[in-house]
Write an enzyme that holds these catalytic residues in place. Sequence first.
Site, PDB file in Angstrom:
ATOM      1  N   GLY A 302       0.854  -1.189   0.000  1.00  0.00           N
ATOM      2  CA  GLY A 302       0.000   0.000   0.000  1.00  0.00           C
ATOM      3  C   GLY A 302       0.885   1.233   0.000  1.00  0.00           C
ATOM      4  N   MET A 304       5.173   2.593   1.336  1.00  0.00           N
ATOM      5  CA  MET A 304       6.479   2.308   1.943  1.00  0.00           C
ATOM      6  C   MET A 304       7.078   3.641   2.375  1.00  0.00           C
ATOM      7  SD  MET A 304       8.830   0.204   2.852  1.00  0.00           S
ATOM      8  CE  MET A 304      10.239   0.849   3.755  1.00  0.00           C
ATOM      9  N   GLU A 305       7.505   3.657   3.638  1.00  0.00           N
ATOM     10  CA  GLU A 305       7.868   4.906   4.311  1.00  0.00           C
ATOM     11  C   GLU A 305       9.258   5.418   3.974  1.00  0.00           C
ATOM     12  OE1 GLU A 305       7.377   1.876   5.623  1.00  0.00           O
ATOM     13  OE2 GLU A 305       8.666   1.484   7.353  1.00  0.00           O
ATOM     14  N   ASN A 306       9.693   5.361   2.739  1.00  0.00           N
ATOM     15  CA  ASN A 306      11.032   5.843   2.425  1.00  0.00           C
ATOM     16  C   ASN A 306      11.155   7.308   2.848  1.00  0.00           C
ATOM     17  OD1 ASN A 306      11.884   3.358   1.286  1.00  0.00           O
ATOM     18  ND2 ASN A 306      10.571   3.807  -0.474  1.00  0.00           N
ATOM     19  N   HIS A 329      -0.347   6.710   7.628  1.00  0.00           N
ATOM     20  CA  HIS A 329       0.532   5.646   8.133  1.00  0.00           C
ATOM     21  C   HIS A 329       1.984   5.884   7.701  1.00  0.00           C
ATOM     22  CE1 HIS A 329       1.378   1.384   9.297  1.00  0.00           C
ATOM     23  NE2 HIS A 329       2.297   1.509   8.348  1.00  0.00           N
ATOM     24  N   GLU A 330       2.192   6.085   6.414  1.00  0.00           N
ATOM     25  CA  GLU A 330       3.580   6.244   5.936  1.00  0.00           C
ATOM     26  C   GLU A 330       4.210   7.508   6.508  1.00  0.00           C
ATOM     27  OE1 GLU A 330       4.492   3.546   4.974  1.00  0.00           O
ATOM     28  OE2 GLU A 330       2.572   2.724   4.289  1.00  0.00           O
ATOM     29  N   HIS A 333       5.401   7.005  10.033  1.00  0.00           N
ATOM     30  CA  HIS A 333       6.698   6.322  10.142  1.00  0.00           C
ATOM     31  C   HIS A 333       7.856   7.327  10.242  1.00  0.00           C
ATOM     32  CE1 HIS A 333       6.153   2.003   9.898  1.00  0.00           C
ATOM     33  NE2 HIS A 333       5.424   2.064   8.786  1.00  0.00           N
ATOM     34  N   GLU A 352       5.738  -0.994  13.181  1.00  0.00           N
ATOM     35  CA  GLU A 352       4.404  -1.049  12.568  1.00  0.00           C
ATOM     36  C   GLU A 352       3.263  -0.851  13.565  1.00  0.00           C
ATOM     37  OE1 GLU A 352       4.154  -0.658   9.579  1.00  0.00           O
ATOM     38  OE2 GLU A 352       6.055  -1.340   8.744  1.00  0.00           O
ATOM     39  N   ASP A 408       9.383 -11.538   6.542  1.00  0.00           N
ATOM     40  CA  ASP A 408       7.993 -11.429   6.051  1.00  0.00           C
ATOM     41  C   ASP A 408       7.004 -11.839   7.142  1.00  0.00           C
ATOM     42  OD1 ASP A 408       8.802 -10.695   3.551  1.00  0.00           O
ATOM     43  OD2 ASP A 408       8.351 -12.619   2.575  1.00  0.00           O
ATOM     44  N   TYR A 416       1.092  -5.056  13.510  1.00  0.00           N
ATOM     45  CA  TYR A 416       0.417  -3.783  13.242  1.00  0.00           C
ATOM     46  C   TYR A 416      -0.677  -3.495  14.272  1.00  0.00           C
ATOM     47  CZ  TYR A 416       2.465  -3.453   8.517  1.00  0.00           C
ATOM     48  OH  TYR A 416       3.324  -3.339   7.455  1.00  0.00           O
ATOM     49  N   ARG A 590      -0.796  -5.190  -5.690  1.00  0.00           N
ATOM     50  CA  ARG A 590      -0.649  -4.935  -4.247  1.00  0.00           C
ATOM     51  C   ARG A 590      -0.860  -6.226  -3.466  1.00  0.00           C
ATOM     52  NH1 ARG A 590      -4.272  -0.475  -1.035  1.00  0.00           N
ATOM     53  NH2 ARG A 590      -3.478  -0.912   1.066  1.00  0.00           N
ATOM     54  N   LYS A 592      -1.322  -7.147  -0.370  1.00  0.00           N
ATOM     55  CA  LYS A 592      -2.421  -7.296   0.592  1.00  0.00           C
ATOM     56  C   LYS A 592      -3.662  -7.883  -0.080  1.00  0.00           C
ATOM     57  CE  LYS A 592      -5.607  -4.209   2.987  1.00  0.00           C
ATOM     58  NZ  LYS A 592      -5.918  -2.815   3.335  1.00  0.00           N
TER      59      LYS A 592
HETATM   60  N1  BES Z   1       6.725  -0.662   5.923  1.00  0.00           N
HETATM   61  C1  BES Z   1       5.476  -1.119   5.436  1.00  0.00           C
HETATM   62  C2  BES Z   1       5.562  -1.885   4.153  1.00  0.00           C
HETATM   63  C3  BES Z   1       6.426  -3.105   4.218  1.00  0.00           C
HETATM   64  C4  BES Z   1       6.242  -4.062   5.191  1.00  0.00           C
HETATM   65  C5  BES Z   1       7.419  -3.315   3.287  1.00  0.00           C
HETATM   66  C6  BES Z   1       7.067  -5.181   5.227  1.00  0.00           C
HETATM   67  C7  BES Z   1       8.239  -4.429   3.339  1.00  0.00           C
HETATM   68  C8  BES Z   1       8.065  -5.367   4.318  1.00  0.00           C
HETATM   69  C9  BES Z   1       4.495   0.031   5.265  1.00  0.00           C
HETATM   70  O1  BES Z   1       4.662   1.077   6.143  1.00  0.00           O
HETATM   71  C10 BES Z   1       3.135  -0.507   5.501  1.00  0.00           C
HETATM   72  O2  BES Z   1       2.889  -0.937   6.582  1.00  0.00           O
HETATM   73  N2  BES Z   1       2.270  -0.456   4.521  1.00  0.00           N
HETATM   74  C11 BES Z   1       0.905  -0.907   4.649  1.00  0.00           C
HETATM   75  C12 BES Z   1       0.010   0.280   4.943  1.00  0.00           C
HETATM   76  C13 BES Z   1      -1.067   0.083   5.909  1.00  0.00           C
HETATM   77  C14 BES Z   1      -0.921  -0.827   7.027  1.00  0.00           C
HETATM   78  C15 BES Z   1      -1.815   1.338   6.268  1.00  0.00           C
HETATM   79  C16 BES Z   1       0.519  -1.581   3.342  1.00  0.00           C
HETATM   80  O3  BES Z   1       1.354  -1.672   2.458  1.00  0.00           O
HETATM   81  O4  BES Z   1      -0.608  -2.018   3.197  1.00  0.00           O
HETATM   82 ZN    ZN Z   2       4.075   0.590   8.092  1.00  0.00          ZN
END
Ligand code: BES
Ligand code: ZN
Length: 638
Positions: A302, A304-306, A329-330, A333, A352, A408, A416, A590, A592
């Site tokens: 969804g 990524m918090e770069n 969310h991002e 971070h 998270e 993972d 979360y 995506r 998810k």
């Molecule tokens: N840092 C994560 C994405 C991530 C997790 C990348 C694990 C690689 C490995 C990011 O901040 C995240 O949590 N994204 C969620 C958003 C949501 C929970 C609001 C996503 O991608 O769905």
């Molecule tokens: Zn996150």
Amino acid sequence: MTTFKPAIFTLFAAAALTACNGAEAPVKENMPVKAETPTKLIIKSDKFTYANYDEVRVTHVDLNLDVNFDAKVLDGIATIDFERVKPDADMLVLDTKDLLIKSVRIFSGGNPEGVTDYTMDEADAVLGEALRIPLTDKTDQVLISYRTSPTAEGLQWLSPEQTAGKKHPFLFSQAQALNARTMAPLQDTPAVRMTYSATLRVPEGLLPLMSASQGAKDQNGEYRFEMPQPIPSYLLAIAVGDIKFKPINDHIGVYAEEYILDAAAEEFSETPQMEEANTKLYGPYRWGRYDLIVLPPSFPYGGMENPRLSFLTPTLVAGDKSLTNVVAHELAHSWSGNLVTNSSWRDAWLNEGFTSYVENRVMEELYGERRAIMEQVLDMEGMKRAISEAKRPELTHLKLPEDMAHPDVAFTLVSYIKGANFLFFLEDRFGREKFDPFLKAWFNDQAFKSVTTEDFLSYLHENLHKDNMEAVTREEIDAWVYGPGLPDTARKPISDAFEVVDAQSAEWVSGVVKAADLKTEAWSTHEWLHFLNNLPEGLTEAQFSELDDTFSLTGTQNAETAFAWYMQAIKGGYDAAYPELENFLMTVGRGKFIYRLYGALKGSDREDLQFWAADVYEAARPVYHPIAQRRIDAIMGE
Ligand code: BES
Ligand code: ZN
């Protein structure tokens, strides 16, 4: 139960290590922050790295790279500065994965010491290959000539046809959790923080961006980037493409391909208010600019918090700002995760869980309690499912077991949402008037540090619990952190809005009212998601059709709603949804959504669906991200 650390011991033992260091100093844009020299003994606790960061620590990486779209490689030089933790360290061990190392030269005080005989270990499927560089007692810099692999898991190279504009190729990276090492030789562990700089050469007509300050093209046609604040390697990021920019305010803006730029700037127009809410609650935003980039649809997350540049999926651009919690969310971070970082993936909830908590607080500030509580309830429903699906109980602890096979595993809704709920629990018990300043102080005191769960527990004890012992017991805290499932001390959010939905739903299910008579005009995406996720089992095909005919659910443009509907369609055998489900699987990457859709198809007891899913995957696989390919290969191969 694996290596269970008695929490009571860790609470006190670790307390001595944590010091509060006073008032908050706003950090100006680009103000360099020195990576902290460790004063305490570093014990290597991240098992997902080969790096000997208990002996030698990388402090800065400079990348000088050609972005070669023809060969699909990054090609150039990584110059690495380091410090000795152990004065007599004679080896620098770096993580690499699928990198071609061409040469390694060593330097001392800027003077060449020569070409060195490095060695590479045998490749491990998860960790890659350790690069071992022998050092003289004076060496403080190494220069590594290398090239990435076209199949590097951290890089997706899209052909022009795979982009919306069709004229130019696109590249984007995804370093979290173990893929920075597929981009450059590094100490690829969140326990180590480094500053970085980069010089990139890209083909004419393309714009490169990084998780750093953005340099303009210089007279040599090169782009220069600086990240002056120390970050963990998983926040290294790059995107290159036919990318345009639209400002939202003087330090926030959106990058995207032209086709979606205006829509994205409109969708995310409330980002400045999110930043204000975050700052009000948790202290200054310390990274200078905050930009968003909308990536091609194969981006597997969804968001990524770069740092300075969050990466986002285009599926967030729904047209009604209903999915902007991902931006909250991002952005969050920038405090939890990027500023205060989990020092290993066993502590992923510190990133998270904290971020999901802050996200919800910010959503409440902007949109009010009604929406915040709806999001809490939706999250809670998802988390309960994740807990029930956990392969073993230890994977539902916040502190994750030492023997996780891959990070993972750490990124389930347990980290979360159980994580966020632990903080809701603390907030409820101590009260916002005490808990909010406590959390703000945590971010400030631990800024630019990598921390463990035990560091947090000792900080909690010293700075909040000690003087308010009646608020919670240590057993209650331990149950959250070192125990399975959702403790019964959890907050039980109740959404009035969802109760109305439930009542409506029950009337329709029992046949009292027709779908057309349901009062859905004012339903937000959240109410739709609650309605769809909670449809009872055993609906008839006629009932599915009635819903679909009335609300045009199949093919709906909101990706969250579409996903919820297709999951029900698979479960309930509503085959009319399949052509649009195929379209969804072919165009949305995506994780998810697609991991669970493939999982449900593959797990269905209908053979025709299993075959259908295999055919769709075969066609879609080449456009999925390498991370998604690996994950779905595992699902479909099971
Ligand atoms: N840092 C994560 C994405 C991530 C997790 C990348 C694990 C690689 C490995 C990011 O901040 C995240 O949590 N994204 C969620 C958003 C949501 C929970 C609001 C996503 O991608 O769905
Ligand atoms: Zn996150």
